[in-house]
Scaffold this motif. Structure first.
Motif, PDB file in Angstrom:
ATOM      1  N   HIS B 525       0.844  -1.190   0.000  1.00  9.95           N
ATOM      2  CA  HIS B 525       0.000   0.000   0.000  1.00  9.95           C
ATOM      3  C   HIS B 525       0.877   1.237   0.000  1.00  9.95           C
ATOM      4  O   HIS B 525       1.716   1.414   0.868  1.00  9.95           O
ATOM      5  CB  HIS B 525      -0.911   0.016   1.217  1.00  9.95           C
ATOM      6  N   GLY B 527      -0.017   5.115  -0.331  1.00 13.49           N
ATOM      7  CA  GLY B 527      -1.101   6.074  -0.478  1.00 13.49           C
ATOM      8  C   GLY B 527      -0.846   7.101  -1.565  1.00 13.49           C
ATOM      9  O   GLY B 527      -1.727   7.423  -2.357  1.00 13.49           O
ATOM     10  N   HIS B 559      -9.504   5.454   4.383  1.00 12.53           N
ATOM     11  CA  HIS B 559      -8.939   4.816   3.203  1.00 12.53           C
ATOM     12  C   HIS B 559      -8.719   5.786   2.047  1.00 12.53           C
ATOM     13  O   HIS B 559      -8.110   5.428   1.050  1.00 12.53           O
ATOM     14  CB  HIS B 559      -9.856   3.678   2.736  1.00 12.53           C
ATOM     15  N   GLY B 561      -6.946   8.446   2.287  1.00 11.16           N
ATOM     16  CA  GLY B 561      -5.566   8.913   2.325  1.00 11.16           C
ATOM     17  C   GLY B 561      -5.466  10.289   1.707  1.00 11.16           C
ATOM     18  O   GLY B 561      -6.191  11.214   2.071  1.00 11.16           O
ATOM     19  N   GLY B 766      -7.385  -3.266  -0.901  1.00 13.41           N
ATOM     20  CA  GLY B 766      -6.526  -4.201  -0.169  1.00 13.41           C
ATOM     21  C   GLY B 766      -6.474  -3.927   1.315  1.00 13.41           C
ATOM     22  O   GLY B 766      -5.859  -4.689   2.059  1.00 13.41           O
ATOM     23  N   ARG B 767      -7.098  -2.836   1.749  1.00  8.28           N
ATOM     24  CA  ARG B 767      -7.018  -2.476   3.170  1.00  8.28           C
ATOM     25  C   ARG B 767      -8.192  -3.053   3.945  1.00  8.28           C
ATOM     26  O   ARG B 767      -9.228  -3.382   3.385  1.00  8.28           O
ATOM     27  CB  ARG B 767      -6.965  -0.953   3.316  1.00  8.28           C
ATOM     28  N   THR B 768      -7.980  -3.139   5.237  1.00  7.53           N
ATOM     29  CA  THR B 768      -9.010  -3.745   6.088  1.00  7.53           C
ATOM     30  C   THR B 768      -9.650  -2.671   6.960  1.00  7.53           C
ATOM     31  O   THR B 768      -9.027  -1.650   7.237  1.00  7.53           O
ATOM     32  CB  THR B 768      -8.391  -4.819   6.999  1.00  7.53           C
ATOM     33  N   HIS B 840      -3.991  -3.538  -3.021  1.00  8.60           N
ATOM     34  CA  HIS B 840      -2.653  -4.120  -2.890  1.00  8.60           C
ATOM     35  C   HIS B 840      -2.757  -5.487  -2.237  1.00  8.60           C
ATOM     36  O   HIS B 840      -3.653  -5.727  -1.409  1.00  8.60           O
ATOM     37  CB  HIS B 840      -1.738  -3.211  -2.086  1.00  8.60           C
ATOM     38  N   ARG B 852      -4.888  -9.199   2.071  1.00 11.66           N
ATOM     39  CA  ARG B 852      -5.096  -9.341   3.514  1.00 11.66           C
ATOM     40  C   ARG B 852      -6.503  -9.872   3.762  1.00 11.66           C
ATOM     41  O   ARG B 852      -7.461  -9.461   3.100  1.00 11.66           O
ATOM     42  CB  ARG B 852      -4.952  -7.986   4.192  1.00 11.66           C
TER      43      ARG B 852
END
Lengths: 857, 1100
Positions: B525, B527, B559, B561, B766-768, B840, B852
């Motif tokens: 990741h 940003g 998210h 960013g 891809g982020r949680t 990602h 993830r």
């Protein structure tokens, strides 16, 4: 309907009765402004009153005339409401929690039943629980009126036509569809067709649409200003469908567009309770032997008290000190003790003592008049309102206070003697309902509720807030009267057909005179979208005006040229400079150089805000203190080993008792909280001792020991929680941790917890065997140490620490203060320095970046 | 192609109740509109139809659609099928309107289309007492303070002694005596008390809760048992028996069959689980002696292989591993004595907190939406014992329509059940619920998606039978996208082992366009890189299709960013709602610091911030000099020697600001706080520095919004403190101006619901998400086949984990995961043409990228994985690098010469007429004076006067009534009446009064009202008595009813004359402007028979 030509309203000796006090205020002002515009200095002024006042005047006239009907005394609005509150509070079947809040709706039902001549339900014949309750309340209220020999305005109205009108009694004006009893009392109405009540066409309104209410009101005011300026004879009226709802927006727009609050007449005045002197007034009366910190803090720092100017700084610092004591409620005795003989707070001390004396002397109950005298004495003792008597502020505040008292002491006619708290609550309520006297506006621009516009006979009119529910949404039938008779009577909100007719009448009557007619609506607010009212056909054709930047006139400043200034360093420190905050400055420097500078060189901190219970900081300090006591009693591991479980528990209890000695518990709440804390600490310390009993032999050679240490050209004051000597004579430096801690906190670069490595470095070489976090956790006591094992290269680790600490100390000495948080947003999340570091201005919001890009793993 | 036209036609049947599944883009609102039109043609009053929408915006839109349809009904018949149907339905309504005289077009507000909150308020307004809200409170949109206060009050009950004291003490002990934490948790619980209040009302019943726990666990064990394939089951039994023998584990030794689905068998299941799962709940691929498996050499039966095979087979069963893992930590007895004491205490304290909230809300006259929904239920009564609603409601509901039914909460569902209680088949009343379970994304607002399924299963809500209907045609998205979502959604559900029960594939109407989706992969990741890529994509899309709508949708605000900043920097017009918080705007942060400084002299942080802000711009060295002084910084600034110690330029900056702040503090005494802050900010040059900074006029608008908020905050009853200020502006979002033209919309996926765009950009897949906070109480309630509720509850454990609490939270976690898929579905279905997927997948230990767990990319991995690999190609994955912070830009500051020098004086309203201050000791005398004054006025006004004695006798009655009305103590009234009578007798007997009230005076008047104006005010003056004497002199007389005791009456009268001289001379000036007569002024004191007179000198 009742509508008179404007010219007739100002006829000398004439009286005008309008729908309410708000209408009356606006119309009286409009008449005055018209006279002024005509060049007159003075004139014979007509009496303009709302109908309840007119009814009261007639009642007084009858009384003076000695007519039998005038026997009863007429309740004032406050008295009426107080009586309803008593009735509701006494009704056990309703079991109301807050009768004061429920009373207005009950009183409204009573008034509505009389005005619209609706037969009220009887207790046995009411169709629903709510109407049955009202029937009981109404019966009880009626009985109380009889017992008191009193009456109210709505009841008097029903007797219309039985009496001769007083001389100069007013003619009705500004009523579209008055309730039947009111219409009968007002007498003959102006016929709807022809004459003054000329109805216009709704198509006369030019339609406008705006993106939101603020834009709409601003546009209306921008339209009004030049008209009023150019034509002093004009009555420019902006009428809103729901002025109450829109008030904040309107107030803001008036300031933005016209410059200040006094530029036009606003139909809703500010509440007296919100005015600065009256906040101080209430604060003064709330002074008691036990006060809540936030109330006391606000009062203490108020400028309207005796000595507020000369003792300003001292009072602010006193407040900060008191807040730092972590006490939600403060006994006055403690406050006075804190003030002590401080000459800088002498006036405050005298003032508090005087107030407490008055408080102590007050009886438990006394009539309202007695309490008002008591309150007045408190205010005098406090020097309220804090300015010279010749100051307009003092005159106006005193006058408003007297007027409030005038109304409140009438409550003695209907209320039993209240307690101080009850009397204060009445006063609070009265101040909330009283409004600030409206100053004369500079221009004849009136911003009023739509229903008050008609009485003003606008020359120029702008109807705002004309969304789909305009004029038909606000009215609601009473829940305490059966719905069918309300609908049959045409009570507003009960019959859509009648509501629509009423709304149309108003729109058309307003269109019937005047020179310019505009109507507007807001196309939305936030996410919501609104549609125009079909009552005004011009709105459907209006295109939405693009949003304009709304900036207040007073903000008209030219853009400043901003120069860049490299402010990443403070002055370098002299060699040997003693750092405030000890090794905490190293931790702060590691997290962010700016944080360290701000906290430790500028002492930039917030004023604390106490909470009930013990703060985390206090609880942590207590743990440290109790453990220090415990090891003071024990001395070494051998002594601990000699104790069995019961012995350890007894020792923990003793240590905790000693550790808690400084805690003062003066309130019942504190006593409870401290007792729980004691039990918690006994368990925690006991568990910890159980845990330490399993360690290899050691003796405790230092507890909470403070010393000054030179490092990197600076001097640090340090306090070590504990130092243990092991069997081989070497030392382990111990830091108690009651929260989260990890061995990784000692990992360079920029260690999170540099305190213990710092000790390890400054201790004589070879004397330190290691460092340890003592994780004092009742459920999972742990010992986290470095070196983790005998195999670890201690020298290498110490060297790495030294490099890291040299770096940090060097930065501090050189005054490095750039805001560069070690872990980005994660570092900043709990940092209080954001207003000062200006990082957002420089780097933009950090969002969740910088912590590896994950919110949660 | 599925033709759902029949279902759409059927849904318009006016006599039938329906439950309609309407997926994204299926024209749900149009269907609702048509049904409302159809029903309008059949009712007596339009108010008999109530349509519930999820938002006020949706309500207004539907109302508009109906009105538009009614307008269009007067036009010729359209050609389009759908429009023709609407047209004919609308024509019938127009006819009905004319017949019944509704005038709907003039009064569209008669259409009762509203949110469920508005419906609740309407019900409460009609039966406030029955509902329990007799004070008819206003809606509190921001109830956090109420919750906090109620929670605090509940905890303060510790001083009340008894059971409640013990309960609070128990909870405080349980949470390490952390009052603040407990208070916060309690306040959070109050926000959703509609969920737990009924559970706690009767107190905690241990047997009942333990039985509930048993039934929940046994149900879960039964599902587990059933999910194990028969072959695997047999092998598992063999493995169990083997391990039992190896480890001498009695629970498994000799195992001959899978343990039963009984709570008592839970330990046996857990024993099996120990060799099937790792401690972290993953499938155990390798086993050792510790798990009961000897090394290969000692394993002639090859049990390790059997184990491997069983694990492989079981791992293929969706959800089985997770379900087993959830049960591993549980004990068969849910509560030990300590746990149970906490449960009991918690139930008590929660009840008390809820009660305090009611009282707090009552006293404050404000209530939250939850209070209204609870009250509305109370107003309706139990279905079995309904209240007298029919008699109370202004209109009976005959048709109830509910949109977005998938987002209904349990409480709202119950409300619908009660509203429709007693409805009989064929009585003409209908219920119509419509929604899409796949779009249920408001769990945080207590939406309960299972309710929709229950309705579909039961084909009823309460007593009302509902006919299920399903729509399948998608009118919104192009076919390629619809097909891809048809694949992606079941795959995502399978990825989390959830049943695809709620998902129904759709059929597109619009032709396919390629490509439907674009992937933008990354292995880590970054940003900044992602923001740059989004900007580049947006620019490309805008260039290619200027008219196309584009939205950037994120799972959570964090998210985004730096995407917003990057888009702004690139000059892309943006509409970013609820994205930027107030305190993130530098101009706002500065003025909040200013407000804090004016709030408290000892708030050093705020004062320093004010001095460092661009309008002052003191550098750190100067700040340190000032900070070194003892006392407050406010005092330091007023110290000339300290200012002299600064560099001259810094001293000049500081002196200017100090002067403004000193003046501001004086103004605080006179003006509302927010007004003073604003005036001070302007004087400091706030607008100038904001306009000169990078934010420009947009930030100035945010500042304007802050002042509006500040006025509201400062006007509230709760004291304004720095913490309250900070928290308020830290939580609220700025409302950005809508740019002209086609703006790129940036928002969260939740906000995007109900909207549609040509292109949808989904960054950070891809982020949680952040983990949910742990509540004070976890619970789970399920109905079994017989409709019996099974309830289990657990309080927040004192330790980091608690078996039952974790188990209940894990159950909720499954729901959270499923909602995640639905949120992704909502995001994907916002697109008409194309979705752009950014995400990602870090490179794992095996060298392959893997998303993830819990990320949206992971959900889509079955469809995207191969493409992801292919697109990354042979590029060597970069090692993860911590994102470096950009070096901060230099501080910006203005030149003081460019800024204002001082704070203008306050707008001081003219002093009102001096008031007579109360003499409390002489209050009765004051009353006597007031009444006497009024009576003398009456005497003066009378044209025909009776003999004074007779009149005074009559006046006694007036005096008595008025004195009572004034509040005089009854015992004093008689005496006071005598005093009035005596005063009147003295007054009327004297020569002075005889002269004053002489009816032969010319132009005599009492209570003469005059308007009077000066340069800055218009005032009303009332003259007690005036006349023209025989000499042609105008007399103006005021009656003063003050009394004087003791000696020197003449001195007192002189003083009174001096006091009232300005007042009387103002009267004279007013009359002098009307007539050219000489004027004399007089003060008459009837209670002491005093008199003072003087000539008016004509304003000289």
């Amino acid at each position: 309907m009742y509508l008179l030509p404007f010219a007739e309203l100002s006829r000398p000796g004439a009286g005008v009765v309008v729908p309410g006090a708000a209408s009356a205020r606006a119309l009286a002002l409009a008449l005055g402004l018209a006279e002024r515009a005509a060049g007159r200095v003075s004139w014979l002024a007509p009496a303009v009153t709302g109908w309840p006042s007119a009814v009261a005047a007639q009642h007084e006239y009858e009384l003076l005339a000695g007519r039998p009907a005038g026997d009863a005394f007429l309740l004032s609005a406050e008295q009426e409401l107080a009586l309803w509150q008593q009735v509701l509070a006494a009704d056990e079947a309703s079991a109301l929690r807050a009768p004061a809040q429920a009373a207005p709706a009950a009183a409204a039902a009573w008034r509505l039943a009389r005005l619209w001549r609706i037969t009220e339900p009887t207790p046995g014949g009411a169709p629903t629980t709510d109407t049955a309750a009202y029937a009981r309340w109404a019966a009880a209220y009626r009985a109380r009126l009889t017992a008191l020999g009193a009456t109210d305005a709505a009841t008097l109205l029903l007797r219309q036509g039985q009496e001769e009108a007083p001389p100069g009694a007013g003619r009705g004006h500004g009523f579209v569809d008055p309730a039947p009893a009111l219409a009968a009392w007002l007498g003959e109405a102006v016929p709807a067709a022809g004459g003054a009540a000329q109805r216009g066409d709704a198509h006369r309104y030019r339609g406008h649409a705006y993106t939101d209410r603020a834009q709409e009101v601003a546009a209306a005011l921008a339209w009004a200003a030049p008209i009023a300026a150019a034509d002093p004879q004009a009555r420019v009226v902006i009428a809103l469908g729901d002025l109450r709802q829109a008030e904040p927006v309107v107030r803001r727009a008036v300031r933005d567009v016209l410059g200040d609050d006094h530029a036009c007449y606003l139909g809703r005045a500010r509440a007296l309770a919100d005015e600065p002197p009256f906040r101080a007034l209430l604060g003064t009366l709330e002074i008691a032997p036990l006060v809540r910190w936030d109330r006391f803090s606000a009062w203490l720092r108020h400028g309207a008290l005796a000595g507020a100017t000369s003792e300003r700084a001292a009072r602010a610092l006193l407040d900060a000190r008191l807040r730092g004591r972590d006490r939600y409620e403060l006994p006055m005795a403690e406050i006075l003790a804190s003030i002590g003989d401080d000459a800088a707070l002498a006036e405050l001390r005298a003032l508090l003592e005087a107030l407490l004396e008055l408080h102590a002397r007050a009886p438990r109950r006394q009539p309202m008049v007695g309490w008002l005298g008591h309150f007045d004495a408190c205010l005098n003792a406090a020097g309220w309102p804090g300015v010279a008597a010749t100051d307009a502020l003092a005159t106006n505040a005193r006058r408003a206070w007297t007027e409030v008292c005038d109304r409140l002491y009438r409550l003695d006619a209907v209320l039993p003697a209240p307690t101080r708290a009850e009397a204060l609550q009445r006063l609070r309520q009265s101040l909330a309902e009283s409004t600030v006297a409206t100053p004369t506006p500079r221009q004849a621009i009136f911003v009023v509720a739509a229903e008050d516009a008609l009485a003003l006979a606008p020359t120029h009119l702008w109807l705002a807030g004309c969304e789909s529910g305009f004029l038909v949404d606000a009215a609601r039938p009473s829940p305490y009267l059966p719905i069918a008779p309300q609908r049959a009577a045409g009570v507003p909100g009960a019959d859509p057909g009648r509501d629509l007719w009423r709304a149309r009448c108003l729109v058309e009557l307003l269109a019937g005179s005047g020179r310019e007619h505009h109507a507007s609506y807001a196309a939305g607010e936030g996410d919501e979208r609104f549609t125009p009212s079909p009552l005004l056909p011009g709105l459907a054709r209006a295109a939405v005006t693009p949003r304009a930047t709304l900036l207040p006139r007073a903000w008209g400043q030219a853009p400043a040229a901003l120069a860049a200034c490299d402010d990443g360093h403070g002055p370098a420190l002299a060699r040997g400079h003693e750092m405030r905050g000890g090794t905490a400055v190293l931790a702060a420097q590691s997290a962010c150089p700016f944080r360290a500078f701000a906290r430790h060189r500028l002492a930039a901190g917030e004023v604390e805000e106490p909470h009930p219970g013990l703060s985390a900081r206090t609880r942590g300090t207590l743990v440290h203190r109790c453990l220090a006591e415990a090891w003071g009693l024990l001395g070494d591991a051998a002594a601990l080993a000699a104790l069995d479980a019961a012995g350890r528990h007894a020792l923990a209890a003793r240590a905790v008792r000693q550790g808690l000695r400084p805690l003062r518990h003066q309130t019942a709440l504190e006593r409870e909280i401290h007792a729980i804390e004691e039990a918690r600490l006994v368990e925690l310390v006991g568990r910890w001792l159980d845990f330490e009993a399993t360690r290899e032999p050691f003796s405790v050679v230092a507890r909470e020991q403070g010393e000054l240490v030179d490092y990197g050209g600076l001097r640090f004051g340090v306090r070590i929680d504990r130092v243990d000597r092991l069997a081989d004579g070497r030392l382990v430096v111990v830091d108690y941790k009651t929260g989260a801690c990890r061995v990784a906190d000692w990992e360079p670069p920029r260690m999170r917890e540099p305190q213990l490595p710092f000790y390890a470095l400054v201790a004589p070489q070879g004397t330190i065997a290691g460092i340890a976090f003592a994780a004092v956790d009742a459920d999972e006591p742990r010992w986290l140490q470095a070196p983790a094992s005998a195999d670890e290269d201690w020298a290498a680790r110490v060297a790495a620490w030294r490099a890291d600490l040299d770096q940090l100390a060097g930065e501090i000495a050189h005054g490095l203060a750039t805001p560069t948080p070690r872990d980005g947003a994660a570092t900043c999340r709990l940092c209080e320095q954001a207003p000062l570091c200006r990082l957002a201005e420089r780097s933009g919001p950090l969002g969740d970046e910088g912590s590896g890009g994950e919110d949660h793993d | 192609m599925i033709d759902d036209a029949a279902a759409r036609t059927r849904a318009l049947e006016p006599g039938i109740s329906f439950a309609v599944r309407a997926p994204a883009g299926s024209g749900k609102t149009s269907l609702l509109t048509q049904r409302v039109l159809r029903l309008l043609a059949s009712v007596e009053q339009p108010e008999q139809i109530v349509a519930i929408t999820f938002t006020r915006k949706a309500a207004e839109e539907m109302r508009l659609r109906i009105v538009e349809a009614l307008v269009a009904a007067t036009a010729p018949e359209p050609a389009d099928d759908y429009q023709r149907t609407t047209w004919s339905l609308a024509r019938a309504v127009v006819a009905r309107d004319a017949e019944r005289g509704w005038q709907l077009m003039a009064q569209p507000a008669r259409l009762r289309i509203m949110t469920i909150d508005a419906l609740c308020q309407s019900l409460v307004r009609q039966m406030p007492l029955t509902a329990g809200l007799p004070g008819l409170p206003a809606v509190e949109d921001d109830p956090g303070l109420l919750y906090g206060e109620a929670a605090r009050e509940a905890l303060a009950s510790i001083t009340h002694g008894g059971r409640l004291r013990d309960a609070v003490a128990c909870l405080l002990r349980h949470l390490d005596n952390d009052w603040s934490h407990l208070e916060t948790l309690l306040a959070e619980m109050l926000a959703r008390r509609d969920q737990w209040l009924r559970l706690t009302t009767a107190g905690a019943d241990r047997a009942q809760l333990e039985d509930g726990f048993r039934r929940l666990v046994e149900r879960e064990l039964a599902q587990l048992r059933q999910a194990i394939p028969a072959d695997s089951g047999a092998a598992l039994v063999a493995l169990g028996a083997f391990v039992g023998g190896q480890l001498d584990e009695p629970l498994l030794r000799g195992l001959a069959a899978l343990p039963p689905a009984r709570l008592e068998a839970l330990p046996a299941w857990q024993a099996l689980g120990r060799f099937l799962l790792t401690r972290s709940g993953e499938w155990r691929r390798k086993v050792t002696r510790a798990e009961g498996f000897p090394p290969k050499a000692d394993d002639p039966q090859g049990m390790k292989q059997v184990h491997a095979d069983v694990v492989t087979e079981l791992a293929a069963v969706p959800g089985l591993g997770r379900n087993l893992a959830r049960l591993m930590g549980l004990a068969t007895g849910p509560y030990d004595e300590t746990d149970w004491a906490v449960v009991l205490a918690l139930f008590d304290v929660l009840q008390v907190a809820a009660a305090h909230l009611v009282v707090t809300a009552d006293v404050a006259g404000r209530a939250d939406f939850t209070a209204f929904s609870i009250a509305a239920l109370a107003a309706l009564g139990e279905p079995e014992r309904p209240t007298d609603l029919a008699l109370a409601l202004d209109y009976q509901i005959r048709h109830l329509l509910i949109d977005e039914f998938q987002d209904t909460s349990v409480t709202q569902f119950e409300l619908v059940r009660r509203l429709t209680a007693g409805w009989q088949p064929g009585d003409g009343r209908t219920l119509f619920v419509v929604g899409d379970p796949m779009q249920s994304i408001y769990r945080f607002r207590q939406a309960e998606v299972s309710l929709f399924q229950r309705v579909l299963d039961d084909r009823a809500i309460g007593e009302v039978a509902l006919e299920p209907l399903a729509l399948a045609v998608n009118f919104r998205a192009q076919a390629g996208l619809v097909d891809w979502i048809n694949q992606a959604t079941p795959a995502a559900l399978a990825r989390i082992a959830a049943e695809p029960a709620h998902f129904v594939p759709q059929v597109a109407v619009r032709a396919a366009l390629e490509p439907a989706w674009m992937l933008h992969p990354a292995v880590q990741h970054d940003g900044a890189a992602e923001a740059a890529a989004v900007v580049e994509l947006v620019a490309r899309l805008r260039a290619a299709e200027p008219a196309a709508s584009i939205a950037v949708l994120v799972r959570s605000r964090g998210h985004l960013g730096s995407i917003v900043m990057a888009l702004q920097a690139a000059g892309v017009p943006l509409a970013a709602r609820e994205i930027r918080r107030f305190l993130e705007v530098p101009a706002v942060a500065d003025l909040v610091a200013l407000a804090r400084a004016l709030l408290h002299d000892a708030d050093r942080l705020a004062w320093l911030a004010v001095l460092r802000a661009p309008w002052c711009g003191l550098e750190l060295a100067a700040l340190e000099t000032l900070a070194a002084a003892s006392g407050t910084l406010a005092a330091a600034l007023a110290e000339p020697t300290l200012l002299q110690a600064l560099e001259p330029a810094a001293a000049r900056r500081a002196a200017r600001v100090a002067a403004i702040l000193v003046a501001a503090r004086e103004r605080l005494l006179r003006e509302p706080f927010a007004d003073v802050v604003e005036a001070t900010w302007v004087a400091l040059g706030g607008p100038a520095v904001v306009l000169g900074g990078p934010g420009g006029a947009a930030e100035l608008e945010h500042a304007r919004a802050v002042f509006a908020e500040l006025a509201r905050l400062a006007g509230a009853e709760a004291e304004l403190t720095a913490a309250r200020l900070g928290a308020h502006f830290a939580e609220r979002f700025v409302v950005p101006a809508q740019p002209d033209g086609q703006a790129v919309q940036v928002m969260t996926m939740h906000r995007a619901k109900g909207l549609e765009f040509d292109h949808v950009v989904l960054p950070s897949l891809g982020r949680t998400p952040r983990a949910e906070d742990k509540p004070l109480l976890a619970w789970r309630e399920e109905l079994d086949r017989h409709g019996r509720p099974a309830l289990a509850v657990a309080p927040l454990p004192r330790q980091r984990s608690g078996p039952l609490y974790d188990y209940l939270r894990a159950s909720a976690a499954a729901e959270v995961r499923e909602e995640g898929v639905r949120l992704l579905y909502v995001a994907l279905t916002r697109a008409r043409r194309q979705v752009h997927l950014f995400g990602h997948a870090p490179v794992g230990t095996d060298g392959a990228p893997a998303p993830r767990k819990g990320s949206f990319l992971d959900l889509l991995w079955p469809l995207l994985g191969d493409t992801f690999h292919a697109m990354l190609g042979a590029a060597a994955p970069a090692p993860p690098v911590r994102a470096a912070l950009a070096a901060p830009a230099p501080l910006l500051r203005a030149d003081p010469d460019d800024l204002p020098a001082r704070l203008p004086g306050p707008l001081v309203p003219a002093a009102a007429e001096a008031a007579v201050e109360f003499d409390w000791a002489g209050i009765d005398a004051r009353h006597v004076g007031t009444v006497t004054h009024r009576l003398l006025q009456d005497w003066g006004q009378r044209r025909e006067r009776p003999p004074p004695g007779t009149w005074i006798e009559g006046a006694r009655r007036f005096a008595e009534v008025q004195l009572r009305a004034l509040g005089m103590a009854p015992a004093r009234v008689a005496g006071a009446v005598e005093e009035v009578a005596a005063a009147l007798a003295v007054a009327l007997a004297g020569d002075r009064a005889t002269w004053l009230f002489d009816p032969t005076h010319a132009e005599a008047a009492a209570e003469l009202a005059l308007g009077w104006t000066s340069a800055d005010e218009v005032r009303r003056l009332v003259i007690d008595r005036t006349f023209v004497d025989a000499d042609g002199t105008r007399w103006i007389v005021d009656f003063k009813t003050g009394t004087h005791a003791g000696g020197d009456l003449a001195g007192w009268l002189d003083a009174e004359q001096a006091r009232y001289r300005p007042q009387l001379e103002r009267y004279a000036a007013a009359l002098a402007a009307l007539e050219p007569r000489p004027i004399r002024l007089g003060l008459y004191f009837p209670l002491v028979d005093g008199w003072r007179e003087w000539g008016y000198a004509g304003g000289a």
